[in-house]
Scaffold this motif. Structure first.
Motif, short mmCIF file in Angstrom:
data_model
loop_
_atom_site.label_atom_id
_atom_site.label_comp_id
_atom_site.label_asym_id
_atom_site.label_seq_id
_atom_site.Cartn_x
_atom_site.Cartn_y
_atom_site.Cartn_z
N THR A 45 24.61 -4.80 11.71
CA THR A 45 24.96 -4.33 10.37
C THR A 45 25.85 -5.32 9.64
N TRP A 48 23.48 -7.95 8.55
CA TRP A 48 22.66 -7.48 7.43
C TRP A 48 23.46 -7.47 6.13
N SER A 59 17.21 -6.30 2.76
CA SER A 59 16.15 -6.78 3.66
C SER A 59 15.65 -5.65 4.54
N THR A 62 14.94 -6.69 9.33
CA THR A 62 15.84 -6.73 10.48
C THR A 62 15.10 -6.51 11.78
N SER A 213 22.33 -14.09 8.46
CA SER A 213 22.28 -12.64 8.70
C SER A 213 21.32 -12.26 9.82
N THR A 242 15.36 -0.79 11.72
CA THR A 242 15.29 -1.20 10.32
C THR A 242 16.22 -0.36 9.45
N PRO A 245 20.95 -0.39 10.01
CA PRO A 245 21.92 -1.24 9.33
C PRO A 245 22.11 -0.86 7.86
#
Length: 334
Positions: A45, A48, A59, A62, A213, A242, A245
């Motif tokens: 996280t 991210w 995004s 992840t 990231s 997905t 985060p």
């Protein structure tokens, strides 16, 4: 140095020391596993948030990088006998290079198109993992050898490695936030055209932010695969990785240093307990529903997250509900 300044400088080391010493006093595997998984999600996280919080580009890729890291770690171990504890950082760097290449393509677009490109990347990597059966064994997955450690100690290397990854992610995020690079990312989030007019190389900044990231998701994926001693497309590309985060950053406060940490340490234990307590036939679905409910409540009542809502309340603002701030307030790095 005043007492308040000293406290602000040294407080992060106190919980870190507690977490380092905790396995000495806690023998229950469930709690150590819960903490280790929370460290993993907190690191992911924080990573991210460098792209989604500081730069404002959400995004959905992840889990694609997490899955890529899982398979890379497994294959390096099985084909070349390279331990994951050794290969994980190099896998992270490799994924960062992939992220830079993907960013060079995707970040020519604006935020909405970037979301679609990262989601497409995840789908492509998942399809490759499923169909390249000679390499990945398809849906049957890859089995990895167990560590040669006593059963009561086998979790500890992963616990401390994930904790180290979290500490590294924290200090990377902290360094970025206090740098010219971080200010450039925040300027991109607030008004990209104005940032370009002020001389910020927005394309380069976004590509670098995205490359940094994804590092943490890849390293976490490699370590998690070894911890489970198995990886297949369903595990490596779990939807929860997905969504988590994004939810954790929003709950704690996107674009802040402490917010992603706080969100991870609230949401992940809650989700884990739901999976543990609910009947196995429905746990896999209901904990995702609970995640959606938490996200909805945050959006309705604390749209800027707990950290920013708390700051706004202290300042006499309306952070708990109502007008949304255009940007999180400046944060002094502890």
């Amino acid at each position: 140095m005043t007492g308040a300044a000293a406290l602000q400088r040294w407080w992060p080391w106190v919980p870190l020391l507690v977490l380092v010493l905790l396995p000495v006093g806690i023998r229950e595997t469930f709690y150590l596993d819960l903490l280790m998984t929370t460290f993993m999600y907190a690191a992911i996280t924080l990573g991210w948030d460098i792209m989604g919080g500081y730069a404002g580009y959400v995004s959905l890729g992840t889990v694609g990088f997490y899955g890529l890291g899982s398979y890379a770690g497994a294959l390096l171990l099985l084909r070349f006998n390279i331990p994951v504890f050794v290969s994980a950082p190099f896998i992270g760097v490799l994924c960062s290079l992939v992220g830079a290449g993907l960013g060079w393509i995707a970040l020519r677009t604006r935020a909405a198109a970037f979301v679609i490109v990262t989601l497409t990347f995840t789908s492509i990597v998942q399809l490759l993992a499923l169909n390249l059966k000679g390499l990945t064994n398809g849906s049957s997955g890859l089995y990895m050898p167990l560590l040669t450690l006593p059963n009561n100690l086998i979790l500890l290397p992963f616990y401390y490695y994930m904790l180290a990854l979290l500490v590294f992610a924290y200090f990377v995020s902290r360094a970025i936030r206090g740098s010219k690079f971080g200010l450039g990312l925040i300027a991109i989030r607030e008004e990209e055209e104005k940032a370009e007019g002020l001389g910020v190389d927005t394309s380069l900044y976004k590509i670098l932010a995205f490359a940094i990231s994804v590092f943490f998701a890849c390293v976490a994926g490699a370590l998690r695969a070894q911890y489970l001693n198995y990886v297949d497309p369903d595990i490596a590309f779990d939807l929860f990785i997905t969504l988590s985060p994004i939810v954790m950053a929003l709950v704690g406060g996107r674009g802040t240093l402490i917010g992603p940490l706080l969100g991870a340490f609230l949401v992940q234990p809650l989700s884990q307990y739901l999976v543990f307590l609910l009947p196995s036939s429905v746990a896999g679905q209901l904990h995702l529903v609970a995640l959606g409910v938490v996200l909805l409540l945050v959006v309705l009542f604390m749209p800027d997250g707990i950290v920013n809502a708390y700051r706004s309340a202290r300042a006499g603002g309306s952070g708990w509900r109502g007008r949304r701030q255009t940007a999180p307030p400046a944060e002094a790095a502890p």
